[in-house]
Design an enzyme around this catalytic site. Structure first.
Site, PDB file in Angstrom:
ATOM      1  N   HIS A 135     -25.102 -26.622 -20.017  1.00 34.14           N
ATOM      2  CA  HIS A 135     -26.442 -26.208 -19.604  1.00 34.14           C
ATOM      3  C   HIS A 135     -26.865 -24.947 -20.350  1.00 34.14           C
ATOM      4  O   HIS A 135     -27.802 -24.284 -19.935  1.00 34.14           O
ATOM      5  CB  HIS A 135     -26.478 -25.964 -18.098  1.00 34.14           C
ATOM      6  CG  HIS A 135     -26.263 -27.211 -17.309  1.00 34.14           C
ATOM      7  ND1 HIS A 135     -27.294 -27.919 -16.735  1.00 34.14           N
ATOM      8  CD2 HIS A 135     -25.144 -27.920 -17.048  1.00 34.14           C
ATOM      9  CE1 HIS A 135     -26.812 -28.989 -16.132  1.00 34.14           C
ATOM     10  NE2 HIS A 135     -25.504 -29.012 -16.294  1.00 34.14           N
ATOM     11  N   GLU A 193     -10.108   5.444 -24.907  1.00 31.50           N
ATOM     12  CA  GLU A 193     -10.753   4.867 -23.729  1.00 31.50           C
ATOM     13  C   GLU A 193      -9.819   4.885 -22.524  1.00 31.50           C
ATOM     14  O   GLU A 193     -10.217   5.213 -21.403  1.00 31.50           O
ATOM     15  CB  GLU A 193     -11.162   3.407 -23.993  1.00 31.50           C
ATOM     16  CG  GLU A 193     -12.339   3.227 -24.925  1.00 31.50           C
ATOM     17  CD  GLU A 193     -11.933   3.064 -26.380  1.00 31.50           C
ATOM     18  OE1 GLU A 193     -10.813   3.513 -26.747  1.00 31.50           O
ATOM     19  OE2 GLU A 193     -12.732   2.520 -27.143  1.00 31.50           O
ATOM     20  N   LYS A 235     -13.207   4.441 -35.237  1.00 29.50           N
ATOM     21  CA  LYS A 235     -12.506   5.473 -34.442  1.00 29.50           C
ATOM     22  C   LYS A 235     -12.673   6.845 -35.084  1.00 29.50           C
ATOM     23  O   LYS A 235     -12.938   7.840 -34.414  1.00 29.50           O
ATOM     24  CB  LYS A 235     -11.004   5.153 -34.373  1.00 29.50           C
ATOM     25  CG  LYS A 235     -10.621   4.090 -33.367  1.00 29.50           C
ATOM     26  CD  LYS A 235      -9.091   4.055 -33.235  1.00 29.50           C
ATOM     27  CE  LYS A 235      -8.630   2.732 -32.652  1.00 29.50           C
ATOM     28  NZ  LYS A 235      -7.169   2.602 -32.612  1.00 29.50           N
ATOM     29  N   GLU A 292      -9.459 -10.945 -34.579  1.00 29.05           N
ATOM     30  CA  GLU A 292      -8.789  -9.715 -34.986  1.00 29.05           C
ATOM     31  C   GLU A 292      -7.607 -10.024 -35.910  1.00 29.05           C
ATOM     32  O   GLU A 292      -7.233  -9.201 -36.744  1.00 29.05           O
ATOM     33  CB  GLU A 292      -8.314  -8.907 -33.762  1.00 29.05           C
ATOM     34  CG  GLU A 292      -8.009  -7.451 -34.095  1.00 29.05           C
ATOM     35  CD  GLU A 292      -7.777  -6.574 -32.866  1.00 29.05           C
ATOM     36  OE1 GLU A 292      -7.192  -7.049 -31.878  1.00 29.05           O
ATOM     37  OE2 GLU A 292      -8.197  -5.395 -32.886  1.00 29.05           O
ATOM     38  N   GLY A 299      -0.922  -5.637 -29.994  1.00 28.90           N
ATOM     39  CA  GLY A 299      -1.695  -5.636 -28.760  1.00 28.90           C
ATOM     40  C   GLY A 299      -2.167  -7.013 -28.340  1.00 28.90           C
ATOM     41  O   GLY A 299      -1.969  -7.429 -27.191  1.00 28.90           O
ATOM     42  N   ARG A 300      -2.795  -7.736 -29.254  1.00 30.93           N
ATOM     43  CA  ARG A 300      -3.361  -9.050 -28.889  1.00 30.93           C
ATOM     44  C   ARG A 300      -2.296 -10.101 -28.671  1.00 30.93           C
ATOM     45  O   ARG A 300      -2.593 -11.203 -28.239  1.00 30.93           O
ATOM     46  CB  ARG A 300      -4.374  -9.484 -29.943  1.00 30.93           C
ATOM     47  CG  ARG A 300      -3.821  -9.582 -31.355  1.00 30.93           C
ATOM     48  CD  ARG A 300      -4.950  -9.704 -32.371  1.00 30.93           C
ATOM     49  NE  ARG A 300      -4.518  -9.681 -33.756  1.00 30.93           N
ATOM     50  CZ  ARG A 300      -4.290  -8.577 -34.466  1.00 30.93           C
ATOM     51  NH1 ARG A 300      -4.428  -7.393 -33.922  1.00 30.93           N
ATOM     52  NH2 ARG A 300      -3.926  -8.656 -35.724  1.00 30.93           N
ATOM     53  N   LYS A 360       0.109   1.284 -25.907  1.00 28.82           N
ATOM     54  CA  LYS A 360       1.352   1.298 -26.674  1.00 28.82           C
ATOM     55  C   LYS A 360       1.570   2.671 -27.302  1.00 28.82           C
ATOM     56  O   LYS A 360       2.634   3.257 -27.187  1.00 28.82           O
ATOM     57  CB  LYS A 360       1.323   0.215 -27.746  1.00 28.82           C
ATOM     58  CG  LYS A 360       2.650   0.024 -28.430  1.00 28.82           C
ATOM     59  CD  LYS A 360       2.746  -1.326 -29.131  1.00 28.82           C
ATOM     60  CE  LYS A 360       1.661  -1.482 -30.184  1.00 28.82           C
ATOM     61  NZ  LYS A 360       1.758  -2.792 -30.865  1.00 28.82           N
TER      62      LYS A 360
END
Lengths: 546, 546
Positions: free
Chosen positions: A383, A214, A498, A352, A265-266, A208
């Site tokens: 399991h 990254e 950051k 978040e 973002g999320r 955005k």
């Protein structure tokens, strides 16, 4: 005028915290299974029979919801009020699916028209790629779309892609495959790239801000590999970004698609962030069906009646379990391999959004907020970590998800039943085992029971159902954020790391460390902290020039 | 004579619970980063500088470890005492890597010789497959090994395969690819099968008992698809099972490899359960290196000095955080994409081992035991759930893992640093950010700090390092089980669900439900429970004939 009160400043909240659980074992019967159920969007249903929510608790939930004005606050969000006060932004992800409360126009921009316009651009672009009209620089048609993004630009779109891939393949619509590069660890990108035919790969750069460290590092890596393969990187890259970002309308991209700061973002899977890759893979119609399911679910969230608002009820059950019963985590358990990464998306969405320690005005809170979210698909989880869920010291609320039909298979029978039959028999069995437990003289075989769960179920996991499922959890998280009076839409907690990472990269750690000479006892805390940071950087072989 | 005491019956345990944390912020400096470190096996190191463990706490840990005889108990395990009392079994996974305390011989069987013999059988078999000597029924060499198993037969081997795949590919040893089918959801198997060339696929059926419902259902599905493709299923299937299982030495398998009841599923990655698939994929030498690293780490666990026993120290830090500081979960955060599924393996390992509410004699406990375990690779997690880790209400201890070198890439530079440099700069930054926090007048930007973490680091993630990493956590879990006086080696909590699932599959849910006529008020709890189970089964469309 809506009032923003801390959870513990409400009268109903105080009563809620003091309300302990009625016995689930004595409550749960077949009548409850049939009656404790609400329709959701996308053909799904929300069943809360295996929680200890009885009539009086339900009334208290409704009372709290009214006092804390949860639905009124959701309406503010739907109307475009500034519901992300820290960042002074609106919260408009729902508008990517449809209008909930009329037009939202600010400074001449009609936001629904903007998002819908971008959706149409992605649809048109996807059609050109899928038809083979638009091709790579060597003339090969595109066969794979590779999303390059991290966090919300990765987890949601990836979970949705995996959720639909089998069904869309069966329906003959999975024209492009999708892959995902997210981690700055170059072993991620390199491994994905090694598996690709670069000439037929289209990369979607998603950031955005256009400044995500990254994602830009991975862009550099991918462009280098494309160039090394004799391809023109600019003809293998598109961008999804904001109009004000450095990536917007650059000649380095075949095309650019836009979102804005009013979609976090999320929450961005239903914007171009998820829309482009899903439209490329499965076609714009599939993505439109997903939006339709999400919009259906959003409309339910406006219902002031808690018995007709599944996200609100789910939210209140969670708040009560967290604040009255002290349960610190929640497990997401889809009995569907297709939803293998859906828990990872919800982990981000929830943790978040509501992993906060201050209220929306920034004052420290003294009550529990968002829980830890984790989960894996069933029956695999049975399991694995189910041992602790059944017999651990602390009960953990469970959110099961199940479907009556397969996405792919004609299935097979073994020992008298199909695999689907076994899968769902296990799901039914687990709900009951958690709720009722089993007495046994042998302590190791004693199951205490009284472990609550909810069940979201439907006929099949298709795009519409998936959209509703996604929106359900988004809206649940929003209601819980309102209940706790915090800002579910910022993420200040990611900033410090950051900042310090940049400090490391600017630091010659060996020199810094030597200069600090293992820090004298008289050094101030800032010098001491820098020296410790440098020591860690040196340990990990990073710092200037690495 | 070793004594088994409940945690709260020890004098040191009582003191431990009452010992609160010294300030991590005032403790942490560069000296600590250099000194609070223990060598592990496989070239790794365990660093606990960013925990609040000071000299006096370390002494208390040592005192507790002595009083609770933790290393003596580990020695009993190494000597082959019956350390899984519930199931009356020895606990011998360490013996698959090497002897820790001489031979273990029972009823004429030398267990080391048995496991080592099976390892050699897998090595020999793998060599024949890798060389192309042994081929599928159509004459094609095998190119893919497909593990069909669930729980411990899936999570560990899958995590290890993914961890090594890139490095082994770079080294030219990744001769076969591996895939995994686990879930009884037929959309799992069908999707994997659709991506395979069946003629060159070798299926490894893994079930110790030979009766695992999911695994047998998937076997049926795979055999049907092989037969439909005109292949001979018996020549595309091998079994890993116990000698007494119905799968042993059946003509339906090309070969069978054995383990036994003294190695639990979640501890079985270093037996043939993990060994066959890893040896097929990467060669027996790689698997042998993994065993070597694990054995090195196991030897360290016998050290009575806590400052030389990283698993013991890690275990004690965790016990203190859980029982004294009340921390309910632990996050596993590998800064390595290759370890993407390692947290899922540890989730099973830890939660299935120590998610218990009774002691080893079956008496109910009144103190906290195993925590919730979750995690995702960094830096991905930073853009997801790290918000809650930094600013959530409840501090969560973190276990970071990092490496100084890439597995695959020549890497690229952007903005003055490599991707590896950025990855590790972020890791160093996060440790400091969690420990120290940051004051800010804006509450949303205030970081409380005091959030402890440990760091396991090494040069590179190769087979030896991975073996040590695996064994470290196995041994940590064992020490914690001894600390809490519970049986880490059974899993009775998985039984009730299995039983009820069988009941559903035997039940015509519609008929049962009708017969129960929504249960009368006078019905007993058993009838009521059956009716509720039937109602859930009906909701999910399962039961007889489904």
């Amino acid at each position: 005028m809506v009032r923003f009160l801390d959870f513990d400043a409400t009268a109903a909240g105080k009563r809620l915290v003091a309300t302990k659980a009625p016995s689930l074992g004595s409550l749960l019967d077949s009548r409850r299974v049939a009656s404790c159920q609400l329709p959701m969007g996308g053909g799904l249903a929300f069943n809360y029979a295996a929680t200890a929510v009885d009539g009086s608790l339900l009334s208290l939930f409704a009372e709290f919801a009214a006092e804390q004005e949860l639905v009124a606050k959701f309406s503010l969000l739907a109307k475009g009020e500034v519901m992300n006060p820290g960042e002074k932004r609106m919260v408009l992800h729902h508008l990517a699916r449809g209008e909930l409360a009329g037009k939202i126009v600010r400074e001449g921009r009609d936001f629904r028209a903007f998002y819908e316009g971008e959706r149409q651009k992605t649809a048109q672009f996807a059609r050109r790629v899928r038809s083979g009209e638009l091709r790579g620089s060597s003339g090969k048609p595109f066969a794979t779309a590779v999303q390059v993004g991290i966090g919300g630009s990765d987890l949601g779109p990836r979970a949705l892609y995996l959720a639909l891939e089998r069904g869309e393949r069966r329906a003959g619509r999975a024209t492009l495959a999708a892959r995902f590069i997210s981690n700055v660890d170059p072993d991620d990108a390199d491994s994905v790239i090694a598996s690709l035919d670069l000439a037929s790969s289209l990369f979607i750069l998603v950031s955005k801000s256009g400044t995500t460290q990254e994602t830009l590092a991975n862009e550099t890596l991918v462009r280098a590999r494309l160039a090394a393969a004799g391809l023109d990187p600019a003809r293998h890259f598109v961008a999804v970004t904001s109009e004000t970002s450095p990536l917007a309308k650059s000649a380095d991209f075949l095309a650019s698609f836009f979102m804005d700061d009013n979609i976090g973002g999320r929450y961005s899977s239903t914007s171009a962030v998820g829309g482009l890759v899903l439209s490329l893979a499965f076609g714009p119609e599939t993505f439109a069906a997903l939006l339709e399911g999400a919009h259906e679910e959003d409309l339910l969230a406006l219902n002031a009646d808690i018995t007709k608002n599944p996200a609100l009820l789910d939210a209140m059950i969670g708040v009560w379990e967290r604040n009255a019963l002290g349960m610190g985590s929640t497990a997401i358990l889809p009995y569907s391999e297709a939803l293998s990464r859906f828990p990872a998306h919800l982990q981000q969405l929830d943790m978040e959004s509501n992993g906060k320690r201050v209220n929306r005005e920034g004052r420290a809170l003294s009550y529990a907020t968002g829980p830890v979210i984790f989960g894996e698909p069933g029956t695999n989880g049975q399991h694995s970590f189910f041992q602790l869920l059944h017999q651990g010291m602390d009960p953990i609320p469970l959110q099961f998800i199940g479907f009556r039909e397969n996405q792919l298979s004609a299935d097979v029978r073994s020992e008298g039943s199909t695999s689907r039959g076994k899968l769902n028999a296990n799901l039914a069995a687990q709900i009951m085992a958690f709720a009722l437990g089993k007495a046994d003289e042998n302590g190791a075989r004693h199951f205490p029971g009284e472990r609550p769960s909810t069940l979201i179920h439907g006929d099949r996991l298709d795009a519409r159902a998936l959209g509703a499922l996604l929106a359900h959890f988004e809206n649940k998280v929003a209601f819980q954020g309102f209940a706790w009076n915090l800002n579910s839409f910022d993420q200040e907690g990611v900033q410090l790391g950051k900042l310090l990472a940049k400090k490391v990269l600017a630091m010659d750690s060996a020199a810094t460390l030597a200069a600090a000479t293992l820090t004298a006892a008289t050094d101030g805390p800032a010098v001491k902290a820098d020296a410790a940071l440098a020591a860690y950087a040196q340990l990990l072989g990073t710092g200037t020039g690495r």
